[in-house]
Design a protein around this motif. Structure first.
Motif, PDB file in Angstrom:
ATOM      1  N   GLU A   1       0.838  -1.198   0.000  1.00 19.32           N
ATOM      2  CA  GLU A   1       0.000   0.000   0.000  1.00 19.32           C
ATOM      3  C   GLU A   1       0.875   1.251   0.000  1.00 19.32           C
ATOM      4  O   GLU A   1       1.800   1.379   0.820  1.00 19.32           O
ATOM      5  N   THR A   2       0.592   2.124  -0.951  1.00 22.20           N
ATOM      6  CA  THR A   2       1.373   3.362  -1.058  1.00 22.20           C
ATOM      7  C   THR A   2       0.754   4.520  -0.297  1.00 22.20           C
ATOM      8  O   THR A   2       1.398   5.550  -0.117  1.00 22.20           O
ATOM      9  N   GLU A   3      -0.507   4.366   0.081  1.00 22.98           N
ATOM     10  CA  GLU A   3      -1.146   5.413   0.871  1.00 22.98           C
ATOM     11  C   GLU A   3      -0.697   5.302   2.332  1.00 22.98           C
ATOM     12  O   GLU A   3      -0.581   4.197   2.876  1.00 22.98           O
ATOM     13  N   LYS A   4      -0.448   6.428   2.978  1.00 21.48           N
ATOM     14  CA  LYS A   4      -0.013   6.471   4.368  1.00 21.48           C
ATOM     15  C   LYS A   4      -1.155   6.902   5.269  1.00 21.48           C
ATOM     16  O   LYS A   4      -2.148   7.471   4.804  1.00 21.48           O
TER      17      LYS A   4
ATOM     18  N   LEU B   1     -14.745  18.447  -3.289  1.00 19.72           N
ATOM     19  CA  LEU B   1     -13.406  18.435  -2.713  1.00 19.72           C
ATOM     20  C   LEU B   1     -12.432  19.159  -3.630  1.00 19.72           C
ATOM     21  O   LEU B   1     -12.373  18.889  -4.832  1.00 19.72           O
ATOM     22  N   GLU B   2     -11.654  20.065  -3.027  1.00 15.88           N
ATOM     23  CA  GLU B   2     -10.646  20.812  -3.782  1.00 15.88           C
ATOM     24  C   GLU B   2      -9.229  20.531  -3.283  1.00 15.88           C
ATOM     25  O   GLU B   2      -8.257  21.018  -3.860  1.00 15.88           O
ATOM     26  N   GLY B   3      -9.120  19.765  -2.223  1.00 12.91           N
ATOM     27  CA  GLY B   3      -7.818  19.431  -1.663  1.00 12.91           C
ATOM     28  C   GLY B   3      -7.959  18.318  -0.645  1.00 12.91           C
ATOM     29  O   GLY B   3      -9.062  17.839  -0.333  1.00 12.91           O
ATOM     30  N   GLY B   4      -6.825  17.851  -0.108  1.00 13.35           N
ATOM     31  CA  GLY B   4      -6.850  16.810   0.896  1.00 13.35           C
ATOM     32  C   GLY B   4      -7.045  15.427   0.310  1.00 13.35           C
ATOM     33  O   GLY B   4      -6.987  15.218  -0.907  1.00 13.35           O
TER      34      GLY B   4
ATOM     35  N   SER C   1       1.466  16.636  -1.636  1.00 10.62           N
ATOM     36  CA  SER C   1       2.664  15.971  -1.126  1.00 10.62           C
ATOM     37  C   SER C   1       2.608  14.455  -1.289  1.00 10.62           C
ATOM     38  O   SER C   1       3.598  13.767  -1.057  1.00 10.62           O
ATOM     39  N   SER C   2       1.473  13.935  -1.679  1.00  6.92           N
ATOM     40  CA  SER C   2       1.322  12.485  -1.778  1.00  6.92           C
ATOM     41  C   SER C   2       1.834  11.978  -3.123  1.00  6.92           C
ATOM     42  O   SER C   2       1.662  12.644  -4.158  1.00  6.92           O
ATOM     43  N   PRO C   3       2.414  10.785  -3.148  1.00  2.00           N
ATOM     44  CA  PRO C   3       2.821  10.197  -4.447  1.00  2.00           C
ATOM     45  C   PRO C   3       1.630   9.850  -5.323  1.00  2.00           C
ATOM     46  O   PRO C   3       1.792   9.645  -6.532  1.00  2.00           O
TER      47      PRO C   3
ATOM     48  N   GLU D   1      -5.045  -0.202  -8.533  1.00  3.00           N
ATOM     49  CA  GLU D   1      -4.064   0.841  -8.293  1.00  3.00           C
ATOM     50  C   GLU D   1      -4.727   2.208  -8.423  1.00  3.00           C
ATOM     51  O   GLU D   1      -5.780   2.335  -9.067  1.00  3.00           O
ATOM     52  N   PRO D   2      -4.153   3.240  -7.862  1.00  2.00           N
ATOM     53  CA  PRO D   2      -4.705   4.591  -8.027  1.00  2.00           C
ATOM     54  C   PRO D   2      -4.781   4.967  -9.501  1.00  2.00           C
ATOM     55  O   PRO D   2      -3.811   4.799 -10.246  1.00  2.00           O
ATOM     56  N   GLN D   3      -5.935   5.456  -9.920  1.00  2.00           N
ATOM     57  CA  GLN D   3      -6.143   5.848 -11.312  1.00  2.00           C
ATOM     58  C   GLN D   3      -6.014   7.361 -11.463  1.00  2.00           C
ATOM     59  O   GLN D   3      -6.588   8.120 -10.667  1.00  2.00           O
ATOM     60  N   PRO D   4      -5.242   7.827 -12.445  1.00  2.00           N
ATOM     61  CA  PRO D   4      -5.039   9.282 -12.589  1.00  2.00           C
ATOM     62  C   PRO D   4      -6.316   9.996 -13.028  1.00  2.00           C
ATOM     63  O   PRO D   4      -7.113   9.461 -13.803  1.00  2.00           O
ATOM     64  N   LEU D   5      -6.471  11.208 -12.563  1.00  2.00           N
ATOM     65  CA  LEU D   5      -7.603  12.042 -12.980  1.00  2.00           C
ATOM     66  C   LEU D   5      -7.351  12.604 -14.368  1.00  2.00           C
ATOM     67  O   LEU D   5      -6.201  12.889 -14.725  1.00  2.00           O
ATOM     68  N   PRO D   6      -8.377  12.759 -15.177  1.00  2.00           N
ATOM     69  CA  PRO D   6      -8.204  13.417 -16.486  1.00  2.00           C
ATOM     70  C   PRO D   6      -7.727  14.851 -16.298  1.00  2.00           C
ATOM     71  O   PRO D   6      -8.002  15.490 -15.281  1.00  2.00           O
TER      72      PRO D   6
END
Length: 841
Positions: free
Chosen positions: A31-34, A90-93, A165-167, A183-188
């Motif tokens: 897991e890459t999420e902390k 959501l705009e952050g976090g 700051s997250s990968p 796996e985490p999918q990138p946003l368009p």
């Protein structure tokens, strides 16, 4: 995870097939999420939920449990997807929310993800990212494999990572029962930097959504839910509160093909809190749901292939019970008072205020600017398509040329190799023959003398052709930028192939169009383009113009037309019978004359042979006396000089004075043209009687074929008459009918006919003029008429399907008495001869 094939996949029942873009990604082992740190210092205070205005009409939230969502399951509505977007973006976090499938039925489906404000309420479209229940990941309407299948009792968690700051910054992840499913999918790119709202779409399902703070299935790492998000990371869309405790229902009242739909699109951009109620909204909803309805040519009623009445009934059944603002875009219904009242009655006055937005008259500057932009965009798109097609054609041409050159090179190479092989075989054969001769000579003890061979000139080796380096054509030419011409810049509507209303609906309803009033039940009537008096004047003029150019689709021919048509058919049968009798009489005279000549010849021969049989002579004399008596009796009628006859002075067209009819020279073409004169005359007069509308001056000439079919129950094929337009057809018989400057068909003949003889006289006059033109070698439009059609037309004496005529006995009685089919007629305004362009004004 098994790897599915790279091919088109069908997503859910009825959903559109999408091209798979990539293979599924393997689930990460580590897991890459902390774990998240401390809870936000200033947490969100607003409750996260699904405001009614951000849900589709078929979403049914359960009152017993917040977050429990069901869908309307009546009839055709079960095929429509339900969508709900949350009120907090959501705009952050880094935050997540959950959804649990309570039940699936009728090929149930669920999509869960995030979307941007203003995007479609159905996930999977432009402006959204989501996972579906069939292992699919959607981004801006494109699908690929990434995720896992899920069904009943499955708890799904969707994580949105916007931590710089997250990968895994700017990614979205799916968790199934607390376990990472992909796996985490990138946003368009187009969604990066935008506020993204939790969103669910489902069909045939009941689901439970959870925004926190307590998760149903915790994630493998510490993470806060959307309800726990920091205030600085959120954008809250305030729930629309009604004015004076009431929501608004606005009815758009605009004229067809005057830009009403484009104006509504512009208005909705400024008022996104309104839900549109219209068939076009249902069409977009159906397409987003994976259904494939066909589009009609009408923007107001575009649905084909779906039970539009059932859908409309379901929409207007549920809408009044959902507290939200609506804009009703029923173009035709909003223009008809009776239909407006029915639409008004669907919404009670205690919950809704009812407003009419009238957009009739000269549009404002901002809308004209919008139209110019849309027309320029449309013109540019057409230009780009043509440019792309041209470039593709050039590329195909270059490819064909390259293939041709390659084929020529290969052929040349193969020929060269074949020539080398032939030379090698010849040399080998020659060497073998030489060896045999030498061996023979040695065996005989002879000395072998080698023949002096001519040295072949060494073959000049062709300079090796250097491999031609094919230069790759880099075509980076940009499409040309188009501009609007002066006329296009003045346009106040967007050019489209589809009309706002179908021709049939427009023709049957426009005469009853009216503008709304407060007396009908509106709380307010707002004139947005012109003031009330100018709007009313504009509508009146528009209706008058439409009456000149629009067909009366529901016109029913009256009794007068049927009676006159039957009378004309009877007259036609009388005339044609009379003509046949006249021709028979002329033929009989010719036969009698021939018999007399033969008798005289026989008598001369008898005298020459000196036959003196008295009885035979007496019989011959008796026959001669009878023929002479009959001839003397017939010669008592003095023949009329037909060529000098005053056509319009004839009192009886059946007998011009020598027992011959006025129409004795008529051929098939004349009968056909006479019938055409009558039929066009009947159209003019019958239309006036049946429509009874003083604002309709008559039949527009281009609509003649339509009304011809209405009255005579047969098609009017212009090409059979050798013409291309109805105006050219009228020109063939412009002594009876004509076209006004306004393009309306009119007749020189008064409606109340005492006799149809006028049509015979007009046709005879036209026949003589046509004969004269032919003798002079003049080319006339009559020569282009299809003769096969004319013969077939004159063979059928019926001028319409108004009933069977009486027998010939009735016609014969009319002939003997003269009757109304024989006399003259004065109810005709004689046109100016020799002026085919005369319009009668």
């Amino acid at each position: 995870m098994s790897e599915p094939p790279e091919k088109k996949q069908k997503v859910g029942d009825g959903e559109e097939e999408k091209e798979v873009e990539k293979k599924p990604q393997e689930v990460v082992k580590e897991e890459t999420e902390k774990d998240a740190g401390k809870a936000p210092a200033s947490p969100l205070k607003d409750a996260v939920g699904f405001p009614v205005q951000y849900t589709t009409l078929n979403v049914l939230p359960a009152s017993t449990k917040p977050g429990l969502l069901m869908a309307l399951s009546e009839g055709i509505m079960t095929s429509f997807a339900a969508g709900a977007r949350a009120n907090v973006g959501l705009e952050g976090g880094r935050y997540f929310f959950e959804a649990k499938v309570i039940e699936f039925y009728q090929a149930g489906m669920l999509k869960i993800g995030f979307s941007a404000a203003g995007s479609s309420l159905i996930l999977g479209s432009e402006g959204s990212v989501c996972f579906d229940s069939e292992s699919g990941f959607w981004a801006n309407g494109k699908r690929c494999f990434a995720g896992a299948r899920f069904g009943v009792e499955t708890v799904l968690g969707v994580l949105l990572n916007l931590e710089k700051s997250s990968p895994n910054f700017n990614t979205i992840s799916l968790f199934k029962d607390g376990v990472r499913a992909c796996e985490p999918q990138p946003l368009p790119e187009n969604l990066k930097g935008k506020a993204l709202y939790p969103h669910v779409t489902y069909r045939g399902a009941t689901i439970y959504t959870n925004f926190g703070p307590t998760p149903l299935c915790p994630l493998p790492f510490k993470c806060y839910m959307v309800q726990q998000a920091g205030k600085a990371h959120c954008k809250v869309t305030a729930e629309e509160k009604p004015k004076d405790g009431k929501f608004d229902v606005s009815y758009v009242v605009g004229l067809p093909d005057q830009g009403a739909f484009d104006w509504l699109d512009m208005w909705k951009e400024k008022n996104p809190q309104y839900t549109e109620l219209s068939d076009r909204m249902v069409l977009e909803w159906a397409e987003a749901s994976g259904l494939r309805p066909k589009r009609s040519a009408s923007l107001d009623r575009p649905l084909i292939g779906l039970d539009d009445r059932a859908i409309r009934r379901a929409v207007y059944s549920i809408a009044p019970y959902q507290p939200r603002n609506y804009v009703v875009m029923e173009l035709k219904s909003n223009l008809v008072e009776e239909d407006r009242k029915q639409l008004l009655a669907k919404f009670d006055s205690e919950t809704f205020t009812k407003t009419a937005m009238v957009i009739v008259g000269d549009p404002p500057a901002d809308f004209k600017k919008r139209v110019t932009e849309l027309n320029l965009k449309q013109k540019q798109e057409i230009s780009d398509r043509l440019f792309k097609a041209k470039k593709h054609e050039e590329a195909m041409k270059r490819l064909a040329e390259k293939r041709k050159k390659d084929a020529e090179k290969l052929k040349k190479k193969q020929l060269k190799e074949a020539q080398k092989k032939i030379k090698a075989l010849e040399a080998e054969k020659k060497a073998k023959l030489k060896a045999e001769r030498k061996a023979k000579a040695e065996a005989e003890g002879k000395t072998f003398e080698e023949e002096e061979e001519k040295e072949e000139e060494p073959e000049k080796e062709e300079a090796s052709e250097e491999e031609e380096v094919e230069e790759e054509v880099v075509d980076d030419e940009e499409p040309p930028q188009v501009t609007l011409d002066a006329d296009e810049k003045k346009a106040t509507v967007v050019k489209r192939d589809a009309k706002d209303l179908s021709q049939q609906v427009l023709a049957s309803s426009f005469a009853s169009f009216s503008l709304p009033t407060e007396e009908e039940g509106f709380d307010d009537v707002n004139y947005l383009w012109s003031k009330a008096d100018k709007g009313a004047s504009f509508l009146k003029n528009w209706i008058l113009e439409k009456k000149l150019t629009t067909r009366v689709e529901d016109l029913t021919p009256g009794e007068w037309a049927g009676k006159v048509s039957r009378d004309f058919t009877l007259a036609l049968s009388i005339w044609q019978r009379k003509l046949q009798e006249y021709k028979d009489k002329v033929a009989k005279k010719a036969r009698d004359k021939a018999a007399k000549e033969m008798l005289a010849k026989a008598k001369a021969e008898a005298e020459a042979k000196k036959k003196d049989e008295k009885k035979a002579e007496e019989e011959e004399a008796k026959k001669e006396e009878e023929l002479e008596a009959k001839e003397e009796e017939e010669e008592e009628i003095e023949p009329v000089d037909f060529d000098k006859l005053d056509i319009y002075g004839v009192k009886n067209v059946l007998d011009i004075g020598d027992e011959s009819p006025l129409f004795k020279e008529f051929g098939p073409l004349d009968w056909a043209l006479m019938t055409l004169r009558f039929e066009l005359f009947l159209l003019v007069k019958a239309f006036e009687k049946d429509v009874k509308d003083p604002d309709r001056p008559g039949i527009t000439v281009d609509h003649v074929p339509f009304y011809y079919q209405k009255y005579f129950k047969k098609a009017l094929i212009l090409k059979d008459w050798g013409v291309e337009t109805s105006a050219e057809l009228v020109a063939l018989v412009n002594d009876a009918v004509y076209v006004t400057k306004q393009g309306v068909l009119q007749s020189f003949i008064a409606p109340e006919l005492e006799t149809f003889a006028v049509f015979v006289k007009l046709t005879e006059h036209s026949r003589r003029q046509r004969s004269l033109d032919s003798d002079l070698g003049k080319e006339t439009p009559y020569s282009k008429i299809n003769t096969r059609f004319i013969v077939g037309k004159t063979g059928n004496q019926s001028s319409g399907n108004y009933g069977q005529m009486g027998g010939y006995g009735k016609a014969q009685d009319h002939m003997q008495r003269g009757g109304p089919y024989a006399g003259g007629y004065t109810g005709w305004k004689k046109p100016t001869w020799g002026a085919p362009g005369n319009d009668g004004e």
